[in-house]
Structure formats: C-alpha cells, structure tokens
Write an enzyme that holds these catalytic residues in place. Structure first.
Site, PDB file in Angstrom:
ATOM      1  N   CYS A   1      -0.546   4.090   2.118  1.00 55.74           N
ATOM      2  CA  CYS A   1      -0.357   3.889   3.555  1.00 55.74           C
ATOM      3  C   CYS A   1       1.081   4.176   3.984  1.00 55.74           C
ATOM      4  O   CYS A   1       1.317   4.819   5.010  1.00 55.74           O
ATOM      5  CB  CYS A   1      -0.699   2.443   3.941  1.00 55.74           C
ATOM      6  SG  CYS A   1      -2.298   1.859   3.374  1.00 55.74           S
ATOM      7  N   ASP A   2       2.050   3.680   3.214  1.00 58.49           N
ATOM      8  CA  ASP A   2       3.433   3.652   3.684  1.00 58.49           C
ATOM      9  C   ASP A   2       4.404   4.516   2.888  1.00 58.49           C
ATOM     10  O   ASP A   2       5.579   4.631   3.259  1.00 58.49           O
ATOM     11  CB  ASP A   2       3.941   2.199   3.673  1.00 58.49           C
ATOM     12  CG  ASP A   2       3.116   1.299   4.583  1.00 58.49           C
ATOM     13  OD1 ASP A   2       2.679   1.781   5.643  1.00 58.49           O
ATOM     14  OD2 ASP A   2       2.909   0.121   4.239  1.00 58.49           O
TER      15      ASP A   2
ATOM     16  N   CYS B   1       0.836  -1.203   0.000  1.00 54.68           N
ATOM     17  CA  CYS B   1       0.000   0.000   0.000  1.00 54.68           C
ATOM     18  C   CYS B   1       0.865   1.245   0.000  1.00 54.68           C
ATOM     19  O   CYS B   1       1.378   1.660   1.047  1.00 54.68           O
ATOM     20  CB  CYS B   1      -0.935   0.000   1.212  1.00 54.68           C
ATOM     21  SG  CYS B   1      -2.031   1.442   1.275  1.00 54.68           S
TER      22      CYS B   1
END
Length: 308
Positions: free
Chosen positions: A137-138, A134
């Site tokens: 997300c990261d 992701c």
C-alpha cells in the site's frame, strides 16, 4: 424482533461494496459499521493504487464515498456493532451493541483483519506519518529512501524484499538470531544486497518530528541501545483476522481466517458468506476486498432467490 433479509457485519471496502450490490438488488441490507467505520484502510492516508483515481484518493474520502453510495441505493448503514450472533440455524439471531435483536435470512461477514503492532506509544503517534503495516500500500512513497521492517517471518521477509525494489536501503529488525521464515524467503532476503539484517534487536521507540518518522531507537539483547535513521517504519509481524464473533460456527484455518468454498464467498454454514480480509490471508488490498464484497452480495442474492 427486527427481521432483515441480509445482515452485513463490518464496513470497509468489502462491507460497503456488498451493501451497494445487495441494495441495488432490492435485498434491503442492514450494515453495522463496527468499531472502526471504514475499516483498516482508514488508518492510512493517500491510496494511489485504487483504480479510477489518477492522482490517488484519501482513504477516508474513499470510504465515505462508498458509504454514501450504499446509502443512496437504500442500504441501512448503522453505527455500532454486532455484539453476538447465533448461526446454528436460520433465521440467524443477532444482538447489536445497543441490545437490539435481529433475525437475518443471510449474513455477510466483512469484519476484516487487524494488523499486529508492537504497542509502542510512538508507533501509534506516527501511524500514517511513516509507520505502516502494508508495504504494498505505502511502499511507493519511500522510493529511494531508507526504511525498516520489523519481523522475522515470511510476512516480514516478503515486505522487506518488496521494499528493497523501491528503497535505497531496508533494515530488518529481528528479535532473534535466526529467521522464522521459510528457507525460500530467507534466501530471497540474503540475496538482496540492500537489505541489512539487525539480529537480536527490539524496537524501543519510533523517532520523528512534525513531518513524520526520522528514525528508530533499538535495543540489542545485550542491552546496547542505538539509533538508526529511517524514513519509514513497516510492521511485518502479521495480521489477526477478526473472526472470533462467528468462529464457533464458521470454519477457519489455524490462524483464524474464515474458509470459503472454492472461489466463492460461501462458508460451511448455509446462508453465511465471508468477504474481505477476514477470509483473505494473501492479498489484503482494498480492491480485492471490494471484489470479494461484490461476490458475496451476488451470492446472497442467488441464495435468497433459491429459498423462495
């Protein structure tokens, strides 16, 4: 035969949020956490984009707190999973992993989606230490660094262009000599100067040390083996919605994502609702999963009240 008003299948932000809301509405839900309590979010570490946490929050801590909150309102949260379910008529009949039978007046499906990985032992070793599925997300953790994205479809191109806005350089590891992505997505990649495409390549191994990912060992279709130095390794080969349990009755799209009616969480089966990544092929964020869990819970409450 145990009778329940609302059966929630799956945990994670969607499942736990729906349990919080249905519990507060005195629906007395029963939630089965599934084989991965807390859902896919627990495979990452620090979550920095969930509202309310100025300095971020550990993913496992967030899920533990959501679970505790649901239980504090009276939700019956159970380990194990639903082995089978019959949605052909209400009340719905389910059997859990211990052989216990339940009859449910309503069901919320929150079984999530599983990111596709390459299946390398080294990939598993560095999950959460530089290996991610992701970018949204990261990606922030790799600002100004060098990363790689595996894949040649729309998902990979979208991940790569997003990361290119944060990172010094992005390698795209593509196993063929062409993209599978749409023309528009291809153009975005070709017009992004800090993306380098490695055609006809497969990942042989993710390299790293105690601090995390340091590189990747690739093999060309010609047999040549070479290493690249990277700080992060992102998978862009898609997700698999965990809808098999109910796909006999509930309508899905061609990839298995559960179809819901309009902006609601209602499925084609009256009394069955879907929330989270199992019905969301676009966003797949903790906050959107939690929001859809809220929606499903509110609709369950209204549905049950309409049956009185």
């Amino acid at each position: 035969m145990e009778k329940v008003r609302c059966l929630i299948i799956g945990s994670g932000p969607a499942g736990y949020t729906s349990a919080i809301y249905t519990s507060r509405a005195s629906v007395h839900p029963v939630l089965y956490e599934g084989i991965q309590p807390g859902g896919q979010l627990t495979t990452t570490t620090l979550v920095e984009n969930y509202p309310g946490f100025e300095h971020g929050v550990d993913a496992n801590v967030l899920m533990t707190q959501m679970k505790a909150q649901a239980k504090s309102f009276g939700a019956d949260v159970r380990s194990g999973f639903i082995e089978s379910i019959d949605l052909s008529g209400r009340p719905f009949h389910a059997v859990d992993s211990n052989g216990n039978e339940l009859e449910a007046e309503s069901v919320i499906i929150a079984t999530g989606a599983t990111a596709r990985y390459l299946g390398l032992p080294s990939e598993e070793k560095f999950k959460g230490l530089g290996v991610s599925a992701c970018a949204t997300c990261d990606g922030f953790f790799y600002r100004g660094k060098v990363v790689a994205v595996v894949g040649g479809g729309d998902s990979a191109c979208e991940e790569a262009t997003y990361l290119a806005g944060l990172c010094k350089k992005v390698y795209m590891i593509v196993r063929r000599d062409v993209f599978r992505a749409s023309k528009a997505m291809q153009e975005r990649v070709f017009n992004t100067p800090n993306i380098e495409i490695l055609w006809n390549c497969n990942t042989q191994e993710v390299l790293g040390d105690m601090s995390g990912v340091t590189g990747a060992r690739l093999v060309r279709n010609s047999g040549e083996i070479f290493d690249i130095q990277i700080d992060g390794f992102f998978l862009g080969i898609g997700h698999h919605p965990n809808s098999e349990l109910v796909s006999k009755w509930v309508s899905t799209d061609s990839d298995g994502y559960i179809l819901t009616e309009g902006k609601s969480s209602r499925t084609n089966v009256e009394g069955v609702f879907a929330a989270g990544d199992v019905q969301d092929r676009n966003y797949r964020q903790a906050i959107t999963a939690a929001a859809s869990g809220c929606m499903a819970a509110l609709e369950v409450e209204r549905f049950l009240n309409s049956q009185k």
